[in-house]
Design a protein around this motif. Structure first.
Motif, PDB file in Angstrom:
ATOM      1  N   ASP A 210       0.847  -1.189   0.000  1.00 40.19           N
ATOM      2  CA  ASP A 210       0.000   0.000   0.000  1.00 40.19           C
ATOM      3  C   ASP A 210       0.884   1.240   0.000  1.00 40.19           C
ATOM      4  O   ASP A 210       2.006   1.213   0.504  1.00 40.19           O
ATOM      5  N   VAL A 211       0.350   2.341  -0.526  1.00 37.44           N
ATOM      6  CA  VAL A 211       1.142   3.569  -0.650  1.00 37.44           C
ATOM      7  C   VAL A 211       1.671   4.061   0.699  1.00 37.44           C
ATOM      8  O   VAL A 211       2.819   4.489   0.808  1.00 37.44           O
ATOM      9  N   THR A 212       0.823   3.972   1.743  1.00 38.97           N
ATOM     10  CA  THR A 212       1.283   4.464   3.046  1.00 38.97           C
ATOM     11  C   THR A 212       2.404   3.577   3.593  1.00 38.97           C
ATOM     12  O   THR A 212       3.304   4.059   4.261  1.00 38.97           O
ATOM     13  N   GLN A 214       4.427   1.735   1.575  1.00 38.00           N
ATOM     14  CA  GLN A 214       5.540   2.004   0.666  1.00 38.00           C
ATOM     15  C   GLN A 214       6.367   3.189   1.175  1.00 38.00           C
ATOM     16  O   GLN A 214       7.596   3.148   1.189  1.00 38.00           O
ATOM     17  N   ALA A 215       5.658   4.237   1.612  1.00 33.80           N
ATOM     18  CA  ALA A 215       6.356   5.433   2.099  1.00 33.80           C
ATOM     19  C   ALA A 215       7.222   5.081   3.312  1.00 33.80           C
ATOM     20  O   ALA A 215       8.337   5.583   3.458  1.00 33.80           O
ATOM     21  N   GLU A 216       6.716   4.191   4.182  1.00 33.24           N
ATOM     22  CA  GLU A 216       7.499   3.801   5.356  1.00 33.24           C
ATOM     23  C   GLU A 216       8.783   3.082   4.947  1.00 33.24           C
ATOM     24  O   GLU A 216       9.851   3.316   5.515  1.00 33.24           O
ATOM     25  N   ASP A 219      11.148   5.550   3.441  1.00 35.61           N
ATOM     26  CA  ASP A 219      11.740   6.337   4.537  1.00 35.61           C
ATOM     27  C   ASP A 219      12.864   5.546   5.204  1.00 35.61           C
ATOM     28  O   ASP A 219      13.903   6.093   5.558  1.00 35.61           O
ATOM     29  N   ALA A 222      15.896   5.630   3.109  1.00 37.45           N
ATOM     30  CA  ALA A 222      16.536   6.949   3.234  1.00 37.45           C
ATOM     31  C   ALA A 222      17.309   7.040   4.551  1.00 37.45           C
ATOM     32  O   ALA A 222      18.416   7.596   4.601  1.00 37.45           O
ATOM     33  N   ASP A 223      16.744   6.459   5.624  1.00 36.28           N
ATOM     34  CA  ASP A 223      17.447   6.411   6.916  1.00 36.28           C
ATOM     35  C   ASP A 223      18.776   5.681   6.785  1.00 36.28           C
ATOM     36  O   ASP A 223      19.801   6.128   7.296  1.00 36.28           O
ATOM     37  N   ARG A 225      20.594   5.225   4.193  1.00 31.43           N
ATOM     38  CA  ARG A 225      21.546   6.041   3.436  1.00 31.43           C
ATOM     39  C   ARG A 225      22.117   7.158   4.319  1.00 31.43           C
ATOM     40  O   ARG A 225      23.324   7.334   4.409  1.00 31.43           O
ATOM     41  N   LEU A 239       8.348   6.096 -12.006  1.00 31.28           N
ATOM     42  CA  LEU A 239       9.317   7.186 -11.993  1.00 31.28           C
ATOM     43  C   LEU A 239       9.243   7.988 -10.692  1.00 31.28           C
ATOM     44  O   LEU A 239      10.253   8.468 -10.177  1.00 31.28           O
ATOM     45  N   ALA A 240       8.023   8.115 -10.138  1.00 29.40           N
ATOM     46  CA  ALA A 240       7.863   8.917  -8.919  1.00 29.40           C
ATOM     47  C   ALA A 240       8.561   8.262  -7.723  1.00 29.40           C
ATOM     48  O   ALA A 240       9.124   8.948  -6.876  1.00 29.40           O
ATOM     49  N   ALA A 243      12.095   8.953  -8.133  1.00 27.23           N
ATOM     50  CA  ALA A 243      12.368  10.374  -7.907  1.00 27.23           C
ATOM     51  C   ALA A 243      12.493  10.714  -6.424  1.00 27.23           C
ATOM     52  O   ALA A 243      13.153  11.680  -6.053  1.00 27.23           O
ATOM     53  N   GLN A 244      11.854   9.904  -5.553  1.00 24.47           N
ATOM     54  CA  GLN A 244      11.892  10.188  -4.112  1.00 24.47           C
ATOM     55  C   GLN A 244      13.309  10.215  -3.569  1.00 24.47           C
ATOM     56  O   GLN A 244      13.647  11.005  -2.721  1.00 24.47           O
TER      57      GLN A 244
ATOM     58  N   GLU B  59      -7.012   1.449   0.891  1.00 21.61           N
ATOM     59  CA  GLU B  59      -5.898   0.510   0.896  1.00 21.61           C
ATOM     60  C   GLU B  59      -6.385  -0.854   1.383  1.00 21.61           C
ATOM     61  O   GLU B  59      -7.570  -1.064   1.619  1.00 21.61           O
ATOM     62  N   HIS B 223      -6.483   1.281  -4.959  1.00 14.69           N
ATOM     63  CA  HIS B 223      -5.687   1.460  -3.744  1.00 14.69           C
ATOM     64  C   HIS B 223      -4.757   2.651  -3.929  1.00 14.69           C
ATOM     65  O   HIS B 223      -4.166   3.139  -2.983  1.00 14.69           O
ATOM     66  N   SER B 267       1.921  10.388   1.583  1.00 12.17           N
ATOM     67  CA  SER B 267       2.765   9.221   1.312  1.00 12.17           C
ATOM     68  C   SER B 267       2.942   8.968  -0.168  1.00 12.17           C
ATOM     69  O   SER B 267       3.871   8.277  -0.574  1.00 12.17           O
ATOM     70  N   PRO B 269       4.063   8.963  -3.722  1.00 10.77           N
ATOM     71  CA  PRO B 269       5.228   9.533  -4.395  1.00 10.77           C
ATOM     72  C   PRO B 269       4.798  10.351  -5.604  1.00 10.77           C
ATOM     73  O   PRO B 269       3.913   9.940  -6.337  1.00 10.77           O
ATOM     74  N   THR B 270       5.366  11.508  -5.762  1.00 15.59           N
ATOM     75  CA  THR B 270       5.119  12.293  -6.966  1.00 15.59           C
ATOM     76  C   THR B 270       6.475  12.700  -7.525  1.00 15.59           C
ATOM     77  O   THR B 270       7.502  12.501  -6.887  1.00 15.59           O
ATOM     78  N   LEU B 271       6.457  13.280  -8.707  1.00 17.45           N
ATOM     79  CA  LEU B 271       7.708  13.689  -9.334  1.00 17.45           C
ATOM     80  C   LEU B 271       8.364  14.821  -8.554  1.00 17.45           C
ATOM     81  O   LEU B 271       9.530  15.116  -8.742  1.00 17.45           O
ATOM     82  N   GLY B 273       8.482  14.823  -5.206  1.00 23.26           N
ATOM     83  CA  GLY B 273       8.629  14.335  -3.846  1.00 23.26           C
ATOM     84  C   GLY B 273       7.267  14.079  -3.235  1.00 23.26           C
ATOM     85  O   GLY B 273       6.251  14.114  -3.916  1.00 23.26           O
ATOM     86  N   ARG B 278       9.103  12.985   6.198  1.00 19.54           N
ATOM     87  CA  ARG B 278       9.134  11.806   7.069  1.00 19.54           C
ATOM     88  C   ARG B 278       8.546  12.095   8.440  1.00 19.54           C
ATOM     89  O   ARG B 278       7.784  11.314   8.987  1.00 19.54           O
ATOM     90  N   ARG B 281       4.765  12.498   8.345  1.00 21.69           N
ATOM     91  CA  ARG B 281       4.092  11.198   8.193  1.00 21.69           C
ATOM     92  C   ARG B 281       4.072  10.442   9.515  1.00 21.69           C
ATOM     93  O   ARG B 281       3.067   9.837   9.874  1.00 21.69           O
ATOM     94  N   ARG B 285       0.730   9.127  11.461  1.00 23.24           N
ATOM     95  CA  ARG B 285       0.513   7.720  11.834  1.00 23.24           C
ATOM     96  C   ARG B 285       0.124   7.620  13.298  1.00 23.24           C
ATOM     97  O   ARG B 285      -0.713   6.817  13.680  1.00 23.24           O
TER      98      ARG B 285
END
Lengths: 298, 290
Positions: A210-212, A214-216, A219, A222-223, A225, A239-240, A243-244, B59, B223, B267, B269-271, B273, B278, B281, B285
């Motif tokens: 799920d997108v939420t 996926q973001a975790e 993240d 990124a941590d 890195r 691509l998005a 791009a993150q 979702e 979703h 959350s 993703p877009t081109l 950001g 973080r 978000r 949550r």
């Protein structure tokens, strides 16, 4: 030298000092692909027509492309795990300056996990369904780090906390089927960084989530890195997603790198029609339509 | 063909233009019995106006599939009502649903076109069938299908092929054509572009955007807010069985109110950001129940 997971672990236990790590701009890249070509040996057909990029500590390279574009084969070549019949027929892959074609199977075994590691889509298929989570990660640290049983348990618990799994003790004793997709992918990331790799390849690692969630996971990468200077290769059809995180992006289509450059440049001034089509899809149908015009700086 | 349309006979309500094509009110759905009884939907109310495009976003575990299945008559709600084009279908039995489908008022497109297309029927047979069911003659149906093909950007020489001989993108365009060739009032699309690559995704969305000119209402169930936000007039966000936010797409994306919607938008993703960082978000949550 402090290792990736040590940095994460100390951070997770809030005893260490944060900060971007990794030797700045060392001369030899961690991973270097030079004109890599891959062919299907069964009919001699070339599938990947030359891929080149350099990965230095803390850098993130993104590869975007559809299924069949050759992005996964490229990753597998870098990991030395091409499927049967497939072979690198041109160019070279170097890990920390060593051409991988010269590596013995024993050297490969030593490198995998400890220097280069990977996370793929569908985490459940990489875990043994009949073994508890803790035991599967412990196997990695016992083999790769030579830890005893008790030390291994402590380390696994610390790793589970480092990937932000709540109730690490509970998860440690659970079976894969008891966890959600997002939790399983965290477990896989924990296993992938257990032996302190310097390079992590994430191949569609968030596609099934799920997108939420996926973001975790993004993240979390990124941590890794930022805190440990881990170098990342992020592969996605989107691509998005690329791009993150990525400093540099390669756009692949039918085995060809049709565009490559700094992420900002590729997004703001795409040169290839295919890249422009990918961007148009987002601008017309994605959230981008409502989130204002592209900025010079983001 | 218009004279054959049975719904024309019942459409005597004045101001039919303003009447919603879908009107869901106070929907409650439960699965299981007694102690295993679990609530899948709670107090869901949603209307879709003629010609409107609504993105229903949820979702895993949100109940979006349950909502779709309830609207299609595959799940019986424990309370509330579903009204399709003025007809209360909440208590419809199998035969009444068959009649409704036969009239072609509501159609569906699934994520996997192989689910909407019979693998043993040629493209032509798949496309003419819904027209024949509605009473068109063979020549009429064949002519109508040929006239419709350019609108989904498919050449006539595909008509003799089987679904298995087509690419995924072509199959989904056939599924879209099959759903829209009868000029329905409402089409539910369940993750219609999720299985497609970027080029086909853009093409199918462009086709659907053009087909809206005919006045059909579209409900995208997905979703992934990011994949349908740009085509929707309104967005409805389903979370744990409840609609937590419904509004104009621009507002839901640009100024989300409910913490879950804020997390969802933040959350994606877009081109450029993500719209939340973080830290934001993590804070969102924490606002949501565990």
């Amino acid at each position: 030298m402090t290792t990736v997971s040590e940095k994460l672990l100390t951070r997770a236990e809030e005893t260490g000092t944060p900060g971007r790590a990794g030797p700045p701009g060392s001369a030899v890249p961690l991973l270097s692909l030079r004109g890599v070509r891959i062919a299907d040996g069964s009919d001699g057909r070339e599938i990947v027509h030359g891929v080149s990029f350099d990965l230095t500590p803390g850098k993130v390279v993104g590869i975007v492309g559809e299924s069949g574009s050759g992005k996964t084969l490229t990753c597998r070549a870098a990991l030395g795990i091409l499927p049967p019949h497939f072979e690198v027929t041109g160019g070279s892959v170097e890990i920390e300056g060593t051409d991988i074609s010269t590596l013995s199977p024993a050297r490969w075994t030593a490198l995998r996990g400890a220097t280069i590691s990977a996370v793929f889509q569908d985490p459940a298929s990489y875990l043994n369904p009949s073994l508890r989570i803790g035991r599967q990660i412990a196997e990695v640290v016992r083999v790769k780090k030579g830890l005893g049983r008790r030390e291994a348990r402590q380390r696994v618990l610390a790793l589970l906390r480092a990937v932000h799994l709540q109730e690490a003790e509970l998860v440690h004793d659970q079976y894969p089927f008891e966890l959600s997709g997002g939790m399983l992918q965290r477990v896989l990331v924990a296993a992938a960084i257990a032996a302190d790799p310097r390079i992590l390849i994430a191949d569609e690692a968030t596609t099934a989530l799920d997108v939420t969630v996926q973001a975790e996971i993004l993240d979390l990468l990124a941590d890794l890195r930022d805190r440990a200077g881990l170098a990342l290769v992020v592969v996605s059809h989107d691509l998005a997603v690329v791009a993150q995180l990525c400093d540099e992006v390669l756009v692949m289509r039918q085995g060809e790198v049709v565009e490559q450059g700094p992420t900002r440049r590729v997004l703001d001034h795409p040169r290839h029609d295919y890249t422009r089509m990918l961007i148009r899809g987002h601008e017309s149908y994605g959230l981008e339509k409502f989130l204002g015009q592209p900025k010079e700086e983001s | 063909m218009t004279a054959d349309r049975p719904d024309d006979d019942t459409g005597t309500v004045t101001g039919a233009g303003a009447r919603p094509v879908l009107d869901v009110t106070g929907l409650e759905v439960h699965y299981g019995r007694r102690r295993r009884r679990r609530r899948a939907l709670h107090g869901v109310s949603l209307t879709v106006a003629p010609g409107e495009t609504v993105g229903l976003i949820g979702e895993t575990g949100s109940g979006k599939s349950t909502l779709a299945r309830t609207v299609l008559g595959l799940v019986r709600p424990s309370a509330g009502s579903v009204v399709v084009d003025g007809e209360d279908v909440t208590a419809h039995g199998a035969r009444q649903w068959r009649d409704l489908r036969r009239r072609g008022v509501v159609q569906y497109v699934f994520q996997d076109p192989l689910r909407s297309l019979d693998p043993d029927l040629t493209v032509e047979a798949s496309l003419t069938e819904p027209l024949l069911v509605r009473g068109a003659t063979r020549p009429e149906a064949a002519a109508r299908v040929r006239a419709f093909l350019p609108r989904v950007r498919l050449p006539e020489d595909l008509l003799g092929r089987l679904p298995g001989e087509l690419s995924g993108g072509q199959r989904q365009r056939i599924a879209v054509a099959r759903a829209l060739v009868t000029e329905p009032r409402l089409v539910l699309l369940d993750e219609p572009v999720s299985a497609l690559d970027s080029a086909n995704r853009v093409q199918v969305l462009e086709i659907l955007k053009e087909l809206r000119e005919s006045g059909v209402a579209l409900v995208f169930i997905s979703h992934d807010l990011g994949s349908v936000a740009g085509i929707a007039d309104r967005i409805a966000v389903l979370y744990r069985g409840e609609l937590v936010e419904v509004g104009a797409a621009r507002d839901v994306v640009g100024r989300p109110e409910h913490p879950y919607t804020r997390l969802l938008v933040g959350s994606a993703p877009t081109l450029r950001g993500t719209s939340a960082d973080r830290g934001e978000r993590a804070a969102l949550r924490a606002l949501l129940p565990a």
